[in-house]
Design an enzyme around this catalytic site. Structure first.
Site, PDB file in Angstrom:
ATOM      1  N   LEU A   1     -25.432 -10.111  28.837  1.00 18.73           N
ATOM      2  CA  LEU A   1     -26.501 -10.904  28.338  1.00 18.73           C
ATOM      3  C   LEU A   1     -27.825  -9.927  27.838  1.00 18.73           C
ATOM      4  CD1 LEU A   1     -26.845 -13.541  31.361  1.00 18.73           C
ATOM      5  CD2 LEU A   1     -26.232 -13.917  28.954  1.00 18.73           C
ATOM      6  N   GLU A   2     -27.725  -9.797  26.495  1.00 17.58           N
ATOM      7  CA  GLU A   2     -28.441  -8.790  26.027  1.00 17.58           C
ATOM      8  C   GLU A   2     -30.012  -9.254  25.663  1.00 17.58           C
ATOM      9  OE1 GLU A   2     -26.611  -7.041  22.572  1.00 17.58           O
ATOM     10  OE2 GLU A   2     -24.950  -6.730  23.745  1.00 17.58           O
TER      11      GLU A   2
END
Length: 579
Positions: free
Chosen positions: A404-405
């Protein structure tokens, strides 16, 4: 990871642990008859509750508000009765190590004086009361015990000296959680009512080595202490926590207490938990000691299009990229892209099964640069766990990768992953791919999450690319694209709480695999040798070696194939030959 680029309370219990078994019972042992107050005084007393008029009663602010004769006292962190510190005072020669404080009191009022003591001879008393000064003592004990007495102030008394001391020629004594409980004399105080005993303690997700606990919060609590079989094992700022370090197939009893500045409540009713059998450990089942991870692209962005069967056998973990979000927060799904060439979903599933039969782990990656999945509530955490497990069952995935960037909530992602682990069992493969900025400090959300799930975590493959310069564990700035960048940043994780087996080096497979940060396989191999063997280092050399280092990761197997599998053919054998 980039779908389109060609190329991570405390609290301090300070006062009045005298009330630890309930206000009524604790005060009963110290009650002495006090002279009757006038009706006016009674009415005035009814307007304000009694308080603890002692300041810094738990010595959390060291010796602030206290005076110790001949520098005989100091705040220490062990042993403590409550909070993080206690007083240690050491008699010497003719000095019996008195520590005292002048407290403000009301005339014609009764105060209940108490403290917890340990060690050598310990005295507790009050002087300057305007009536009869008091003291009490104990010859010492190896465990905490409570001293208590009470005094009444004179008609003109507005301050009293409370003190504690040891005895000549005796060993050091310890004091904690002093309470001078009575009407506020104008000096102010912290809250004095200890919280109610927590209720509703229950166990949630349970693995062979951990259990999630939750309870109904107490309204005035600022923190909670969890007990396992009577011993303190965890603290929490909220009404839930995860206890780790358990043994498989073992029964434990857990209790919880609530605390605030007044002290600690009694323990809750116990809940019994039995951990399940560990049928393979949390090492991911078939994941080897040293593993190579590669991301497989479920899309065509110019790299070589592959089926899973085409992925090099050097890869031990294959992360299918990516899961898709749904309209339900936290919920994920998977849509096989026709562009990758499968004739049917069944054909794709058969490839997963074949890889697993060959000893590989195929997992589903969640997120990526364009990912929009958000887990920021209890409901979304449950939705994530349920949907991820359903996909594991449907496709045969061995676990999930968290990539999850665009932000991560450590509280709820931890809950989601623990719920998933409870469903999937100990063979769950759980990986993470944070960006470099996410792992600069243990206070970051990604780093917190990794530490929160350390007992079920397989590996963190940080992305050492698309980064720019970052700090190493030595506080120096390093630029991406060098051995030092890989080793000095890996050191932060290795010394920040992760096991060496949970740390991998993530790099692009070719210059086209990322916007910046590509390094040749030679540099990757030098970094692996530096960390695992202490050889091949640049200017940064870690203070020790980490032979258990898990390995390396690349984006992506497709870009690797585009470059003739040069990366996996060079780095794979190095990883698999680590000590």
């Amino acid at each position: 990871m980039d779908r389109v680029r060609q190329g991570r309370p405390g609290f301090r219990r300070r006062f009045g642990a005298v009330l630890a078994v309930g206000a009524a019972s604790a005060l009963a042992v110290t009650a002495l008859a006090a002279p009757a107050q006038s009706a006016d005084a009674t009415q005035a007393g009814a307007a304000a509750a009694d308080v603890n008029v002692a300041k810094n009663a738990g010595f959390e602010s060291d010796l602030s508000d206290w005076t110790c004769a001949a520098n005989s006292g100091a705040a220490v962190t062990s042993p403590v009765h409550g909070g993080a510190k206690a007083l240690k005072a050491t008699p010497s020669g003719q000095n019996h190590a008195e520590c005292s404080q002048l407290v403000k009191v009301k005339p014609n009022s009764t105060y209940k004086l108490s403290s917890w003591v340990q060690g050598g001879y310990a005295y507790l008393g009050a002087r300057g009361t305007g009536t009869t000064d008091v003291s009490t003592w104990t010859p010492g004990a190896s465990a905490w015990q409570q001293l208590s007495t009470s005094f009444t102030t004179g008609a003109n008394t507005t301050s009293v000296t409370v003190y504690t001391h040891g005895w000549y020629g005796q060993s050091a004594y310890f004091v904690d959680d002093v309470s001078v409980f009575g009407p506020d004399g104008g000096g102010g105080t912290d809250p004095v009512e200890i919280p109610a005993v927590p209720t509703g303690l229950k166990a949630g997700a349970t693995t062979p080595k951990s259990v999630d606990l939750s309870w109904t919060p107490s309204s005035t609590a600022t923190g909670y202490t969890v007990y396992r079989d009577g011993a303190k094992v965890a603290s929490s700022g909220g009404a839930s926590t995860t206890v780790t370090g358990l043994a498989p197939e073992t029964t434990y009893e857990f209790q919880v207490s609530a605390s605030n500045a007044a002290g600690e409540s009694a323990k809750s009713a116990a809940v019994s938990v039995r951990t399940p059998k560990d049928d393979g450990g949390n090492d991911g089942g078939t994941v080897p000691k040293h593993a190579l991870t590669g991301y497989w692209q479920n899309f065509n962005n110019g790299a070589t299009v592959q089926k899973l069967r085409d992925v090099s056998s050097q890869y031990d973990i294959i992360a299918v990229s990516f899961a898709d979000a749904t309209t339900t927060p936290g919920q994920i799904t998977f849509n096989l892209d026709p562009a990758v060439g499968y004739s049917s979903v069944a054909d794709f599933k058969a490839d997963i099964a074949a890889k697993k039969a060959a000893g590989k782990s195929v997992i589903l990656s969640v997120g990526g640069e364009k990912g929009t999945i958000s887990v920021n509530s209890d409901a979304s955490a449950t939705a994530f766990a349920n949907s991820a497990y359903a996909l594991m069952q449907e496709y045969g995935f061995s676990g999930v990768d968290i990539d999850l960037e665009n932000g991560l909530n450590p509280t709820y992602m931890t809950k989601a992953l623990r719920q998933l682990a409870a469903k999937a069992g100990p063979k769950l493969v759980l990986t993470m791919a944070p960006q470099t900025i996410d792992m600069q400090s243990t206070s970051g959300g990604y780093f917190q999450t990794a530490l929160n799930v350390k007992d079920i975590l397989t590996v963190v493959n940080m992305q050492y690319y698309n980064s720019g310069s970052m700090l190493g564990c030595d506080g120096k700035v390093y630029s991406q694209g060098s051995v030092d960048f890989l080793t000095a940043l890996a050191c932060i994780q290795l010394e920040g709480g992760l096991d060496a087996s949970q740390v991998g080096i993530g790099v692009p497979a070719s210059p086209r695999g990322a916007g910046s940060g590509y390094v040749s396989p030679t540099i990757v191999n030098n970094a692996l040798d530096c960390l695992a063997r202490g050889t091949g280092c640049g200017s940064f050399k870690p203070s020790k070696t980490y032979p258990g280092l898990r390995g390396a990761m690349t984006w992506s197997t497709n870009w690797d194939a585009t470059a003739g599998s040069a990366w996996s053919n060079a780095v794979g054998p190095k990883v698999h030959s680590l000590p």
